[in-house]
Design a protein around this motif. Structure first.
Motif, PDB file in Angstrom:
ATOM      1  N   THR A  35      41.854 -44.043  -6.945  1.00  0.00           N
ATOM      2  CA  THR A  35      41.343 -44.320  -8.290  1.00  0.00           C
ATOM      3  C   THR A  35      40.504 -43.159  -8.807  1.00  0.00           C
ATOM      4  N   ILE A  36      39.574 -42.668  -7.997  1.00  0.00           N
ATOM      5  CA  ILE A  36      38.698 -41.583  -8.426  1.00  0.00           C
ATOM      6  C   ILE A  36      39.419 -40.236  -8.402  1.00  0.00           C
ATOM      7  N   MET A  37      40.488 -40.119  -7.634  1.00  0.00           N
ATOM      8  CA  MET A  37      41.220 -38.851  -7.584  1.00  0.00           C
ATOM      9  C   MET A  37      41.711 -38.429  -8.965  1.00  0.00           C
ATOM     10  N   THR A  38      41.985 -39.396  -9.848  1.00  0.00           N
ATOM     11  CA  THR A  38      42.472 -39.030 -11.174  1.00  0.00           C
ATOM     12  C   THR A  38      41.430 -38.252 -11.977  1.00  0.00           C
ATOM     13  N   VAL A  39      40.156 -38.408 -11.631  1.00  0.00           N
ATOM     14  CA  VAL A  39      39.120 -37.607 -12.298  1.00  0.00           C
ATOM     15  C   VAL A  39      39.386 -36.121 -12.068  1.00  0.00           C
ATOM     16  N   PHE A  40      39.908 -35.781 -10.890  1.00  0.00           N
ATOM     17  CA  PHE A  40      40.168 -34.381 -10.546  1.00  0.00           C
ATOM     18  C   PHE A  40      41.592 -33.966 -10.874  1.00  0.00           C
ATOM     19  N   THR A  41      42.580 -34.776 -10.509  1.00  0.00           N
ATOM     20  CA  THR A  41      43.968 -34.389 -10.763  1.00  0.00           C
ATOM     21  C   THR A  41      44.286 -34.368 -12.251  1.00  0.00           C
ATOM     22  N   LEU A  42      43.577 -35.188 -13.041  1.00  0.00           N
ATOM     23  CA  LEU A  42      43.770 -35.204 -14.494  1.00  0.00           C
ATOM     24  C   LEU A  42      42.594 -34.558 -15.217  1.00  0.00           C
ATOM     25  N   GLY A  43      41.849 -33.746 -14.519  1.00  0.00           N
ATOM     26  CA  GLY A  43      40.698 -33.090 -15.118  1.00  0.00           C
ATOM     27  C   GLY A  43      41.094 -32.165 -16.264  1.00  0.00           C
ATOM     28  N   SER A 196      54.338 -39.423  -3.195  1.00  0.00           N
ATOM     29  CA  SER A 196      55.298 -38.961  -4.207  1.00  0.00           C
ATOM     30  C   SER A 196      54.604 -38.376  -5.422  1.00  0.00           C
ATOM     31  N   ALA A 197      53.380 -38.827  -5.702  1.00  0.00           N
ATOM     32  CA  ALA A 197      52.666 -38.333  -6.876  1.00  0.00           C
ATOM     33  C   ALA A 197      52.427 -36.827  -6.816  1.00  0.00           C
ATOM     34  N   ALA A 198      52.426 -36.275  -5.619  1.00  0.00           N
ATOM     35  CA  ALA A 198      52.185 -34.836  -5.469  1.00  0.00           C
ATOM     36  C   ALA A 198      53.397 -34.006  -5.869  1.00  0.00           C
ATOM     37  N   GLN A 269      46.256 -34.229  -3.881  1.00  0.00           N
ATOM     38  CA  GLN A 269      46.973 -35.498  -3.842  1.00  0.00           C
ATOM     39  C   GLN A 269      47.596 -35.737  -2.470  1.00  0.00           C
ATOM     40  N   LEU A 270      48.148 -34.705  -1.879  1.00  0.00           N
ATOM     41  CA  LEU A 270      48.758 -34.846  -0.552  1.00  0.00           C
ATOM     42  C   LEU A 270      47.708 -35.129   0.520  1.00  0.00           C
TER      43      LEU A 270
END
Length: 542
Positions: A35-43, A196-198, A269-270
């Motif tokens: 959930t919090i990873m999107t703060v960075f991957t979608l930064g 797979s998101a990676a 992500q990986l």
């Protein structure tokens, strides 16, 4: 013998229950990570249009005096010498020398950008160009993640847990599947989708994967939590329901630390997803739900689980435990019966509104942390500390000051902190941005506490005959709130200037204050027996 009687014989929270509970809390760490990873991957880093006449214009900061002059010329009006927004528009170029290109007084949108890599590195936004007229793509992607939470509540949670409100939406397979099977389905989907998101290459594929991640997260959490706490005695259920949330917070801290060192979104992500493959081992570690086995009259399998638990806890169980109606089933009434009692209608909508607002606050403030300014890594770490403080306050105060006072207090105080962020912007001239960040993060701690309270408070207010259906409805209101929270957080990107980052805070804060005030009409439940019928629920006094 009832199942609760067997639990008493095993011990409220013996070694077996502790091992099982903490084993099944571990997957919650991954939910916090994703959930919090999107703060960075979608930064969304700072960015400007790239200079069409510079082949090596690859860094956001000027590379030298000539580069600085070229940047200044491209974004400064040749007539009135005023600067304009360099993130999406650049002045049209006209003939000039190679060393000194000339620009007209008309602007055009740019089609390539240079990003400031200092805070985020490469992200989905920088790779796919989700800025300017495509900046809402980030919010759409986060919305699909939250939509997955809503869909997963229907598809991957056992009907007995979301109850009669949505039972008709399940296939016969879902109705016959145990919690262990649904957990394994969720874990498998979780591992496949997060990895797979990676490797996605478009918005369509990323949105689909994010929706699957959201579905798997709620499926993993719900099914593991139910199995982990159903053999816990009543005296320990409150704190076990709160401690599991700290594992979510631990996940947010872990991904923040990893993201600080890994600035490539695919690698991040990986790294955050490959460990989910270990959860497949739960097929051999996790038992089936004894309550579910008993409901299917698979008594021999349930007996094996109970006796293994008794052996670990060093207790003994009687030889013939399975007789009579073990599950002590109570008559369920349809949810629409609420609408025959005006007092219950008002009470239900107040609770549903609080669920809705708590979810918007929890996810909206979490997703908005990157827009507050300062270091996103420091902000998230401090946010985690405030979350722990919120959980701890519930453990210490829920049984001391009561549910109603506590819920009203945290909602109003949290909302006040969020809305007060307007003051540093109005009077600080940018020098008090640290105060804006502090108020926002303190507000996040309060909203975390409100989420902990509302789960328990709702279960104590709704009568037994409609409790499961009403909680299912409340859960759906929360998921709807989570689904729209990315768009509230994105207001910081849509509204320019210093007010942009605080608009989401003001919106969330106002809603929290309204929810806290509305909760004043609810009755207190501390030290009161649970209502079994709608008549008993109506008689509860404020």
């Amino acid at each position: 013998m009832k199942v609760e009687d067997i639990v008493k014989l095993l011990g409220d929270f013996g070694p077996y229950q502790k091992r099982l509970y903490f084993l099944l809390c571990i997957p919650t760490v991954s939910i916090g990570i994703q959930t919090i990873m999107t703060v960075f991957t979608l930064g969304v880093p700072n960015h400007r249009c790239s200079l069409p006449d510079w082949d090596n214009d690859t860094t956001y900061a000027a590379q030298g005096k000539s580069h600085a002059l070229a940047i200044n010329a491209a974004f400064t009006s040749p007539i009135n010498r005023t600067q304009h927004d360099s993130s999406c528009f650049i002045y049209d170029q006209k003939n000039g020398t190679d060393d000194e290109p000339l620009y007209t007084n008309t602007t055009r949108t740019c089609d390539s950008w240079v990003y400031d890599m200092q805070q985020f590195g490469t992200t989905v936004v920088t790779e796919f160009g989700w800025v300017c007229d495509r900046k809402m793509a980030k919010s759409h992607a986060q919305m699909l993640l939250m939509l997955g939470f809503l869909l997963g509540s229907v598809v991957l949670v056992a009907p007995s847990d979301l109850a009669t409100l949505i039972t008709l939406l399940y296939s016969p397979f879902m109705c016959s599947a145990g919690r262990k099977m649904m957990f394994m389905v969720s874990v498998t989907l979780h591992a496949v989708s997060t990895i797979s998101a990676a490797f996605v290459s478009s918005f369509t594929s990323l949105g689909l994967i994010y929706c699957m991640i959201g579905m798997s997260c709620i499926g993993v959490w719900s099914n593991s939590f139910v199995v982990g706490v159903e053999l816990v005695g009543p005296s320990n259920r409150i704190w076990t329901g709160i401690i599991v949330e700290m594992f979510w917070t631990a996940g947010s801290v872990i991904v923040t630390v990893i993201a600080y060192f890994v600035r490539n979104w695919r690698h991040l992500q990986l790294i955050g997803s490959v460990p989910t493959l270990l959860f497949l081992a739960y097929y051999w570690l996790m038992p089936e739900s004894p309550r579910w086995l008993i409901s299917k009259q698979r008594f021999e399998e349930a007996d094996i689980i109970f006796r293994h638990a008794a052996k670990v806890n060093k207790t003994t169980l009687p030889c013939n435990m399975f007789s009579g109606d073990m599950l002590d089933k109570k008559r369920e009434e349809p949810l629409w019966r609420l609408f025959k009692r005006p007092v219950l209608v008002i009470r239900s909508f107040v609770l549903f509104f609080n669920w809705f607002v708590a979810s918007i606050g929890f996810y909206g403030l979490g997703l908005n942390v990157a827009n507050l300014g300062g270091s996103v890594y420091t902000n998230l770490f401090i946010a985690a500390l405030t979350e722990v403080a919120g959980h701890a306050s519930c453990l210490l105060l829920l049984n001391r000051i009561g549910r109603k006072i506590f819920l009203c207090t945290v909602m109003i105080l949290g909302g006040s902190c969020c809305t007060a962020t307007i003051l540093p912007v109005l009077y600080g001239n940018g020098s008090l941005n640290w105060l804006t960040i502090a108020l926002a993060l303190i507000g996040q701690g309060f909203v975390v506490a409100s989420f902990d309270i509302i789960w328990l408070y709702s279960s104590e207010l709704f009568p037994t005959v409609i409790r499961s259906s009403a909680l299912a409805a409340a859960n759906i209101f929360a998921r709807v709130g989570g689904t729209i929270s990315p768009y509230i957080a994105s207001m910081a990107l849509v509204i320019p200037g210093d007010f942009g980052p605080i608009v989401p805070l003001i919106m969330i804060g106002t809603a929290m204050i309204a929810a806290g005030l509305a909760a004043m009409v609810l009755p207190e439940t501390l030290n009161h027996p649970l209502p079994d019928t709608t008549e008993e629920a109506c008689q509860m006094q404020r």
